[in-house]
Scaffold this motif. Structure first.
Motif, short mmCIF file in Angstrom:
data_model
loop_
_atom_site.label_atom_id
_atom_site.label_comp_id
_atom_site.label_asym_id
_atom_site.label_seq_id
_atom_site.Cartn_x
_atom_site.Cartn_y
_atom_site.Cartn_z
N ARG A 84 68.34 64.07 25.52
CA ARG A 84 68.01 63.20 26.66
C ARG A 84 69.15 63.10 27.66
NH1 ARG A 84 66.19 57.69 24.08
NH2 ARG A 84 68.02 58.13 22.78
N ARG A 85 70.29 63.74 27.35
CA ARG A 85 71.44 63.74 28.23
C ARG A 85 71.92 62.31 28.52
NH1 ARG A 85 72.48 68.62 30.27
NH2 ARG A 85 73.64 67.78 32.04
N LEU A 86 72.10 61.56 27.44
CA LEU A 86 72.55 60.17 27.53
C LEU A 86 73.87 60.00 26.81
CD1 LEU A 86 69.21 58.25 26.79
CD2 LEU A 86 70.18 58.83 29.02
N ARG A 87 74.62 58.99 27.22
CA ARG A 87 75.90 58.68 26.62
C ARG A 87 76.04 57.17 26.47
NH1 ARG A 87 79.55 59.81 30.81
NH2 ARG A 87 79.94 57.61 31.21
N THR A 88 76.61 56.72 25.36
CA THR A 88 76.93 55.31 25.20
C THR A 88 78.26 55.20 24.47
OG1 THR A 88 76.02 53.14 24.62
CG2 THR A 88 75.82 54.86 22.97
N GLU A 89 78.90 54.04 24.57
CA GLU A 89 80.23 53.86 24.00
C GLU A 89 80.29 52.60 23.14
OE1 GLU A 89 83.57 54.26 26.65
OE2 GLU A 89 82.41 55.54 28.02
N LEU A 90 81.11 52.66 22.10
CA LEU A 90 81.36 51.52 21.23
C LEU A 90 82.84 51.51 20.87
CD1 LEU A 90 78.37 51.96 18.73
CD2 LEU A 90 78.69 50.01 20.27
N SER A 91 83.34 50.34 20.54
CA SER A 91 84.73 50.23 20.10
C SER A 91 84.76 49.90 18.62
CB SER A 91 85.46 49.14 20.89
OG SER A 91 84.99 47.85 20.52
N ASN A 169 77.12 53.96 11.42
CA ASN A 169 75.75 54.19 10.97
C ASN A 169 75.03 52.88 10.71
OD1 ASN A 169 73.59 56.04 9.82
ND2 ASN A 169 74.03 54.77 8.03
N ALA A 170 75.73 51.90 10.13
CA ALA A 170 75.11 50.60 9.86
C ALA A 170 74.70 49.92 11.16
CB ALA A 170 76.08 49.72 9.08
N MET A 171 75.52 50.09 12.20
CA MET A 171 75.23 49.41 13.47
C MET A 171 74.16 50.13 14.28
SD MET A 171 77.93 48.16 16.37
CE MET A 171 77.40 47.12 17.75
N THR A 172 74.17 51.45 14.26
CA THR A 172 73.22 52.20 15.09
C THR A 172 71.90 52.46 14.38
OG1 THR A 172 74.24 54.28 14.35
CG2 THR A 172 75.04 53.33 16.42
N ASN A 173 71.85 52.20 13.07
CA ASN A 173 70.61 52.36 12.31
C ASN A 173 70.31 51.07 11.55
OD1 ASN A 173 69.93 55.40 12.59
ND2 ASN A 173 72.10 55.37 12.05
N PRO A 174 69.83 50.05 12.27
CA PRO A 174 69.53 48.77 11.62
C PRO A 174 68.59 48.96 10.43
CG PRO A 174 69.37 48.57 14.01
CD PRO A 174 69.52 50.02 13.70
N GLY A 175 68.88 48.26 9.35
CA GLY A 175 68.05 48.38 8.16
C GLY A 175 68.67 49.30 7.12
N SER A 176 69.71 50.04 7.51
CA SER A 176 70.40 50.90 6.53
C SER A 176 71.24 50.02 5.61
CB SER A 176 71.27 51.93 7.24
OG SER A 176 72.23 51.30 8.06
N LEU A 177 71.64 50.58 4.48
CA LEU A 177 72.43 49.82 3.52
C LEU A 177 73.82 49.53 4.10
CD1 LEU A 177 71.61 51.61 0.15
CD2 LEU A 177 70.78 49.38 0.93
N PHE A 244 76.39 63.46 31.54
CA PHE A 244 75.37 62.62 30.90
C PHE A 244 75.38 61.20 31.47
CE2 PHE A 244 74.71 64.90 26.54
CZ PHE A 244 74.41 66.06 27.21
N LYS A 245 74.21 60.60 31.51
CA LYS A 245 74.06 59.24 32.03
C LYS A 245 74.53 58.23 30.98
CE LYS A 245 70.53 55.94 33.57
NZ LYS A 245 69.07 55.73 33.79
N GLN A 246 75.35 57.27 31.42
CA GLN A 246 75.82 56.23 30.51
C GLN A 246 74.79 55.10 30.44
OE1 GLN A 246 79.86 55.08 30.92
NE2 GLN A 246 79.75 53.47 29.39
N VAL A 247 74.45 54.68 29.22
CA VAL A 247 73.46 53.63 29.01
C VAL A 247 73.99 52.66 27.95
CG1 VAL A 247 71.51 55.11 29.62
CG2 VAL A 247 72.26 54.98 27.23
N THR A 248 73.26 51.55 27.78
CA THR A 248 73.62 50.60 26.74
C THR A 248 73.21 51.16 25.38
OG1 THR A 248 71.49 49.46 26.83
CG2 THR A 248 73.23 48.70 28.33
N LEU A 249 73.75 50.57 24.32
CA LEU A 249 73.39 51.01 22.98
C LEU A 249 71.90 50.80 22.74
CD1 LEU A 249 74.14 52.00 20.15
CD2 LEU A 249 74.69 49.63 19.55
N GLU A 250 71.35 49.69 23.25
CA GLU A 250 69.92 49.41 23.06
C GLU A 250 69.08 50.52 23.68
OE1 GLU A 250 72.22 46.05 22.18
OE2 GLU A 250 72.16 47.22 24.06
N ASN A 251 69.42 50.94 24.89
CA ASN A 251 68.67 52.03 25.53
C ASN A 251 68.90 53.36 24.83
OD1 ASN A 251 67.59 50.34 27.48
ND2 ASN A 251 69.23 50.73 28.96
N TYR A 252 70.10 53.57 24.33
CA TYR A 252 70.41 54.81 23.63
C TYR A 252 69.58 54.94 22.36
CZ TYR A 252 73.30 58.56 21.66
OH TYR A 252 73.74 59.74 21.13
#
Length: 262
Positions: A84-91, A169-177, A244-252
């Motif tokens: 999708r040519r998207l980019r997001t950032e986290l700290s 992975n825990a943050m970007t895949n809610p419901g994971s262990l 790539f277009k920068q988007v929020t984590l929710e949109n990503y």
């Protein structure tokens, strides 16, 4: 300042952040990983190639087309979706805060699996055959076969990345262990200057797995140094930072919609 100049400056800053912190070094290495789900699985469910170059880690998913770039010096993750040519950032601060919240929620859960993953209490003992260590419990068990090549520096770098990647992975895949059980395994490997060759995970029958045992294994291959092909992929990933277009984590995290689903 025009929008064009602002975009150009921001993109240049991202590239400079990576380039300045990623010199070629003798300690550079790559890890290829394959994940198999189920005892009889013959084909991997996921494949990743992870290149460690200086202070930067580049993780390429060969299945999803996603790329994760982790700057260990600045504590920044950049996630790239090549389809999708998207980019997001986290700290790392974001990941620590989320992990702390997950630990609290899991401890207060009435689910024994979540409770254990929030505060793992393994019986660590020697394994059988070429399995060096067994991390046992009534809830879940890890078995680890280490690589025959020991490298304390690489083991420390790999442990750091794996810990942060587990939180990611825990943050970007809610419901994971929760990630804390795997982090216990990572710590033990580093303490022994070991790199994993195979890691086996068994989870006792649980509703989230259809009340069946969950079994997964990962196979890892370490290679010292980076090839010209590795460096070409890294350069390609850095170019994506500009385009790539920068988007929020929710949109990503929004699912990809195919033409047939519209």
């Amino acid at each position: 300042m025009s929008a064009v100049h602002l975009f150009a400056n921001r993109s240049f800053s991202l590239l400079a952040m990576l380039a300045c912190a990623a010199p070629l070094a003798a300690a550079d290495f790559q890890v290829t990983s394959e994940i198999f789900v189920g005892r009889e699985a013959a084909e991997p469910a996921a494949r990743n190639a992870t290149s460690f170059r200086g202070q930067i880690v580049y993780d390429f998913s060969t299945d999803s087309g996603s790329i994760t770039i982790f700057n260990t010096e600045t504590g920044r993750f950049i996630l790239l979706d090549t389809r999708r040519r998207l980019r997001t950032e986290l700290s790392t601060r974001d990941l620590l805060a989320y992990a702390q919240w997950v630990r609290g929620e899991s401890k207060n859960s009435d689910d024994p699996l979540l409770q254990f993953c929030a505060a793992p209490d393994f019986r660590v003992e020697p394994g059988e055959g070429d399995v060096a260590w067994k991390f046992g419990s009534n809830i879940l068990t890890y078995r680890v076969k280490p690589d025959s090549d020991t490298d304390e520096e690489a083991a420390a770098k790999y442990r750091e990345f794996c810990d942060w990647f587990a939180r990611l992975n825990a943050m970007t895949n809610p419901g994971s262990l929760p990630p804390f059980a795997r982090m216990e395994v990572n710590a033990h490997l580093e303490q022994n200057g070991a790199l994993p060759k195979s890691i086996y995970l068994n989870v006792a029958p649980h509703p989230r797995f259809g009340n069946r045992e969950f079994y997964v294994r990962s196979e890892h291959t370490f290679r010292r140094g980076l090839t010209a092909s590795d460096l070409a992929e890294i350069e390609k990933a850095e170019r994506y930072l500009v385009t790539f277009k920068q988007v929020t984590l929710e949109n990503y995290r929004e699912p990809v919609v195919t033409d047939g689903e519209q």
